[in-house]
Design a protein around this motif. Structure first.
Motif, PDB file in Angstrom:
ATOM      1  N   ALA A 111     -38.358  35.331  30.283  1.00 31.43           N
ATOM      2  CA  ALA A 111     -37.678  36.320  30.146  1.00 31.43           C
ATOM      3  C   ALA A 111     -38.829  36.894  31.414  1.00 31.43           C
ATOM      4  O   ALA A 111     -37.622  37.606  31.951  1.00 31.43           O
ATOM      5  CB  ALA A 111     -37.686  37.230  29.170  1.00 31.43           C
ATOM      6  N   LEU A 112     -39.170  37.039  31.213  1.00 30.87           N
ATOM      7  CA  LEU A 112     -40.100  38.148  32.402  1.00 30.87           C
ATOM      8  C   LEU A 112     -40.211  37.416  33.832  1.00 30.87           C
ATOM      9  O   LEU A 112     -39.910  37.857  34.034  1.00 30.87           O
ATOM     10  CB  LEU A 112     -41.331  37.977  31.949  1.00 30.87           C
ATOM     11  N   GLY A 113     -40.021  36.789  33.786  1.00 31.37           N
ATOM     12  CA  GLY A 113     -40.007  35.355  35.396  1.00 31.37           C
ATOM     13  C   GLY A 113     -38.537  35.488  35.748  1.00 31.37           C
ATOM     14  O   GLY A 113     -38.325  35.350  36.535  1.00 31.37           O
ATOM     15  N   ALA A 114     -37.982  35.086  34.513  1.00 33.34           N
ATOM     16  CA  ALA A 114     -36.227  35.591  35.287  1.00 33.34           C
ATOM     17  C   ALA A 114     -35.519  37.245  35.386  1.00 33.34           C
ATOM     18  O   ALA A 114     -34.640  36.833  36.086  1.00 33.34           O
ATOM     19  CB  ALA A 114     -35.450  35.723  33.648  1.00 33.34           C
ATOM     20  N   THR A 115     -36.521  37.962  35.826  1.00 34.07           N
ATOM     21  CA  THR A 115     -36.295  38.849  36.357  1.00 34.07           C
ATOM     22  C   THR A 115     -36.559  39.353  37.453  1.00 34.07           C
ATOM     23  O   THR A 115     -35.733  39.572  39.140  1.00 34.07           O
ATOM     24  CB  THR A 115     -37.537  40.552  35.956  1.00 34.07           C
ATOM     25  N   ASN A 116     -37.003  38.347  38.082  1.00 32.88           N
ATOM     26  CA  ASN A 116     -37.035  37.823  39.825  1.00 32.88           C
ATOM     27  C   ASN A 116     -36.373  37.476  40.650  1.00 32.88           C
ATOM     28  O   ASN A 116     -35.477  38.459  41.700  1.00 32.88           O
ATOM     29  CB  ASN A 116     -38.323  37.211  40.115  1.00 32.88           C
ATOM     30  N   PRO A 117     -36.133  35.850  40.734  1.00 31.87           N
ATOM     31  CA  PRO A 117     -34.942  35.249  41.573  1.00 31.87           C
ATOM     32  C   PRO A 117     -33.369  36.671  41.731  1.00 31.87           C
ATOM     33  O   PRO A 117     -33.423  37.510  42.785  1.00 31.87           O
ATOM     34  CB  PRO A 117     -34.735  35.094  40.825  1.00 31.87           C
ATOM     35  N   GLY A 150     -46.658  29.742  31.101  1.00 31.09           N
ATOM     36  CA  GLY A 150     -46.120  29.646  32.395  1.00 31.09           C
ATOM     37  C   GLY A 150     -45.327  28.716  33.136  1.00 31.09           C
ATOM     38  O   GLY A 150     -44.002  29.614  34.065  1.00 31.09           O
ATOM     39  N   LEU A 151     -45.074  27.581  32.016  1.00 28.02           N
ATOM     40  CA  LEU A 151     -43.574  27.592  32.078  1.00 28.02           C
ATOM     41  C   LEU A 151     -42.825  27.718  32.043  1.00 28.02           C
ATOM     42  O   LEU A 151     -41.578  27.453  32.814  1.00 28.02           O
ATOM     43  CB  LEU A 151     -44.199  25.702  32.197  1.00 28.02           C
ATOM     44  N   GLY A 152     -42.806  28.869  31.624  1.00 28.36           N
ATOM     45  CA  GLY A 152     -41.418  29.466  30.597  1.00 28.36           C
ATOM     46  C   GLY A 152     -41.209  30.027  31.482  1.00 28.36           C
ATOM     47  O   GLY A 152     -39.665  30.086  32.198  1.00 28.36           O
ATOM     48  N   GLY A 153     -42.101  30.732  32.595  1.00 27.17           N
ATOM     49  CA  GLY A 153     -41.685  31.495  33.989  1.00 27.17           C
ATOM     50  C   GLY A 153     -40.626  30.535  34.717  1.00 27.17           C
ATOM     51  O   GLY A 153     -39.899  31.048  36.099  1.00 27.17           O
ATOM     52  N   VAL A 154     -41.391  29.722  35.131  1.00 31.23           N
ATOM     53  CA  VAL A 154     -40.417  28.696  35.531  1.00 31.23           C
ATOM     54  C   VAL A 154     -39.034  28.290  35.399  1.00 31.23           C
ATOM     55  O   VAL A 154     -38.352  28.937  36.185  1.00 31.23           O
ATOM     56  CB  VAL A 154     -41.451  27.242  35.687  1.00 31.23           C
ATOM     57  N   GLY A 155     -38.784  28.188  34.094  1.00 28.73           N
ATOM     58  CA  GLY A 155     -37.416  27.960  34.280  1.00 28.73           C
ATOM     59  C   GLY A 155     -36.694  29.185  33.501  1.00 28.73           C
ATOM     60  O   GLY A 155     -35.651  29.054  34.425  1.00 28.73           O
ATOM     61  N   GLY A 156     -37.417  30.470  33.289  1.00 32.05           N
ATOM     62  CA  GLY A 156     -36.569  31.769  33.794  1.00 32.05           C
ATOM     63  C   GLY A 156     -36.335  31.731  35.144  1.00 32.05           C
ATOM     64  O   GLY A 156     -35.267  32.399  35.017  1.00 32.05           O
ATOM     65  N   LEU A 158     -43.815  32.409  21.444  1.00 34.62           N
ATOM     66  CA  LEU A 158     -43.281  33.103  21.482  1.00 34.62           C
ATOM     67  C   LEU A 158     -43.463  34.313  22.979  1.00 34.62           C
ATOM     68  O   LEU A 158     -42.870  34.321  24.215  1.00 34.62           O
ATOM     69  CB  LEU A 158     -43.670  34.826  20.752  1.00 34.62           C
ATOM     70  N   LEU A 159     -44.703  33.425  23.193  1.00 38.36           N
ATOM     71  CA  LEU A 159     -45.436  34.101  24.297  1.00 38.36           C
ATOM     72  C   LEU A 159     -44.632  33.113  25.587  1.00 38.36           C
ATOM     73  O   LEU A 159     -44.373  33.714  27.153  1.00 38.36           O
ATOM     74  CB  LEU A 159     -47.005  33.258  25.066  1.00 38.36           C
ATOM     75  N   PHE A 160     -44.409  31.421  25.211  1.00 36.57           N
ATOM     76  CA  PHE A 160     -43.332  30.807  26.363  1.00 36.57           C
ATOM     77  C   PHE A 160     -42.266  31.104  27.053  1.00 36.57           C
ATOM     78  O   PHE A 160     -41.957  31.574  27.469  1.00 36.57           O
ATOM     79  CB  PHE A 160     -43.428  29.549  25.794  1.00 36.57           C
ATOM     80  N   PHE A 161     -41.573  32.143  25.516  1.00 36.82           N
ATOM     81  CA  PHE A 161     -40.002  33.113  26.020  1.00 36.82           C
ATOM     82  C   PHE A 161     -40.581  34.168  26.534  1.00 36.82           C
ATOM     83  O   PHE A 161     -39.280  34.416  27.094  1.00 36.82           O
ATOM     84  CB  PHE A 161     -39.801  31.915  24.427  1.00 36.82           C
ATOM     85  N   GLY A 162     -41.655  35.177  26.189  1.00 32.83           N
ATOM     86  CA  GLY A 162     -41.838  35.690  26.985  1.00 32.83           C
ATOM     87  C   GLY A 162     -41.784  35.818  27.873  1.00 32.83           C
ATOM     88  O   GLY A 162     -41.382  36.325  28.946  1.00 32.83           O
ATOM     89  N   ALA A 163     -42.492  34.908  28.419  1.00 28.60           N
ATOM     90  CA  ALA A 163     -42.334  34.608  30.337  1.00 28.60           C
ATOM     91  C   ALA A 163     -41.655  34.180  30.796  1.00 28.60           C
ATOM     92  O   ALA A 163     -41.632  34.471  31.658  1.00 28.60           O
ATOM     93  CB  ALA A 163     -43.810  33.555  30.190  1.00 28.60           C
TER      94      ALA A 163
END
Length: 510
Positions: A403-409, A340-346, A396-401
């Motif tokens: 990218a998925l988190g990057a959709t929000n802001p 999930g930290l990948g999502g934070v970075g995203g 791969l799940l890290f980078f996928g997270a």
């Protein structure tokens, strides 16, 4: 999905206005080194991020204690999924009246009350004697946790100028994801050391501390910042007169996005320009106006698809890791938090990128960044679920997270761009209601598909533990493809919708 789509998206983005990638990275590494020190209202961002995370913390905590709940209450994946679904659905219904209150009442006290209700419901959940009692308490917690969304959106619009919104939402959503990750780690650890009841008590105590900090640390902003910005932009002025104060935050000399709309002579939709203050409009009139904006309908649909998938991951992510790798709940929770930290970075990176491209004159930057961010998780998650190498799958799940988190802001900021400021609360309430009504089905859908494809039904050599959830995660990737297509359409509707909102803030100039 067409393998040429990523190339087309990037080409179209660069074609709209030339972007030098070297200058982009130079800005990131050199000009933005002091970015964090220039954040307007950092305390507000921190408090809003933690408050926004209430609903996600609840879902994440449920996911972390899923094995214990299923064992002690003797329930399966479908019944467990109903816990999340019921809380989300209740929150969707409550968001409508809370959105109205957010446009008409002081928002900081309203947020504080919602946090108190959430804390009480979570604490009472700890004494649940059976599944039915826990279900009711989760519905109350969901109502309070989800309903903070419209209030936070309205507050954010008045706290941050348009040129800063993607970055502000990046930090708010980043804090939300980080908070959800910490909540999952805390829940998984406490559950492993004690039990799920103690987990609920600890989360309730943390929420009470947050309510106190919010009450003492945030002031109510004024509601006329957007009308002042519209007046500055639409009335002819000299450059020296442009630098003004906006909500106690020093604005840039150039009003990015708003002045670009004027300079490029993008015309509003005359029939949709508001001629009066909509603060006390009847609810049905407000809803018709909000849903008459094409970009808003697209954004609601796209975010619903993305959050549907995100909720499925949150609900069953830890359970999948325990089945897939044979881990205990605490270990699986920690790995899930790491992913999930990948999502934070995203979310932080995409918020910065969208505002950077906006400053380069790309009016639709926020829409393009969101569309590409919806597209990237598809191959990343699909490959992760197919590989037999554990560390490659986690990577791969890290980078996928991410990218998925990057959709929000950028999408959160874009929704404010196209809406009259006095409708922000109701618009977010309607969006959250429609989104969560659809999203409420996510845990049930993921759970049903996982049980429809049990591990025993797979006779291939590459079958593995967690096969049912693996199939669920793969099937629902189609929703992210749908969201990508919708965002491509929004690149054509968004500029005029921004112009219409701008002229609605200052209708005498139209």
């Amino acid at each position: 999905m067409n393998h040429r789509a990523p190339r087309y998206l990037l080409y179209a983005l660069l074609r709209e206005k030339k972007v030098n990638l070297n200058s982009l990275f130079d800005a990131f590494s050199r000009h933005e080194k002091i970015w964090l020190t220039s954040i307007p209202r950092p305390r507000a961002i921190a408090l809003l991020a933690l408050t926004q995370g209430l609903a996600s913390v609840n879902i994440a905590a449920l996911g972390a204690i899923a094995p214990s709940l299923e064992h002690e209450l003797a329930i399966g994946n479908v019944a467990f999924g109903l816990l999340s679904a019921a809380s989300i659905l209740t929150g969707a219904l409550v968001s409508l009246p809370i959105g109205i209150l957010g446009d008409q009442q002081a928002r900081v006290p309203l947020l504080t009350k919602l946090i108190y209700i959430w804390a009480a419901a979570i604490a009472i959940s700890a004494i649940s004697p059976d599944y039915a009692f826990l279900l009711v308490m989760q519905m109350v917690a969901g109502a309070a946790g989800v309903a903070v969304g419209p209030v936070i959106a309205s507050l954010s619009g008045d706290l941050f100028p348009p040129s800063w919104r993607s970055r502000a939402f990046g930090l708010i959503v980043g804090g939300e994801l980080l908070g959800a990750g910490i909540g999952m780690a805390v829940a998984g650890t406490i559950n492993a050391l004690s039990n799920w009841r103690v987990t609920f008590y600890v989360l309730a105590a943390i929420a009470l501390i947050l309510a106190y900090l919010l009450k003492k640390g945030m002031r109510e902003p004024t509601r006329d910042n957007m009308s002042k910005l519209a007046q500055d932009v639409l009335i002819d002025h000299t450059p020296s007169s442009v630098s003004t104060q906006v909500g106690s935050v020093k604005a840039d000399t150039k009003r990015y996005l708003l002045e670009d709309i004027k300079e490029k002579q993008i015309q509003p939709v005359a029939t949709r320009i508001l001629r009066e203050d909509p603060t006390y409009w009847p609810w049905l009139k407000s809803a018709r106006t909000i849903l008459s904006i094409p970009s808003n309908v697209i954004f609601i649909s796209a975010s619903s698809a993305g959050y549907f998938y995100f909720t499925g991951l949150m609900a069953f992510g830890v359970l999948y890791l325990t089945q897939r790798f044979g881990l205990n709940t605490m270990s699986a929770s920690l790995i899930f938090v790491g992913i999930g930290l990948g999502g934070v970075g995203g979310v932080i990176a995409s918020g910065w990128l969208a505002d950077y491209l906006l400053r380069r004159g790309i009016i639709t930057a926020r829409v393009w960044v969101t569309g590409i961010s919806f597209l990237l998780p598809i191959p990343l998650f699909f490959l992760a679920l197919q590989t037999s190498h554990n560390w490659l799958e986690i990577t791969l799940l890290f980078f996928g997270a991410a990218a998925l988190g990057a959709t929000n802001p950028s999408l959160d900021a874009a929704r404010l761009d196209i809406m009259h400021s006095r409708l922000w609360g109701r618009a977010e309430g309607i969006r959250i209601s429609l989104r969560y009504i659809l999203e409420a089905a996510a845990p049930l859908a993921f759970g049903w598909v996982s049980e429809y494809f049990p591990e025993q039904s797979c006779h291939l050599a590459q079958c593995r533990h967690g096969y049912g959830l693996q199939i669920s995660f793969q099937i629902f990737l189609v929703l992210l493809a749908v969201a990508t297509i919708l965002l491509l359409i929004a690149t054509h509707t968004y500029p005029r919708d921004v112009a219409t909102a701008l002229f609605s803030e200052h209708p005498t100039r139209s």
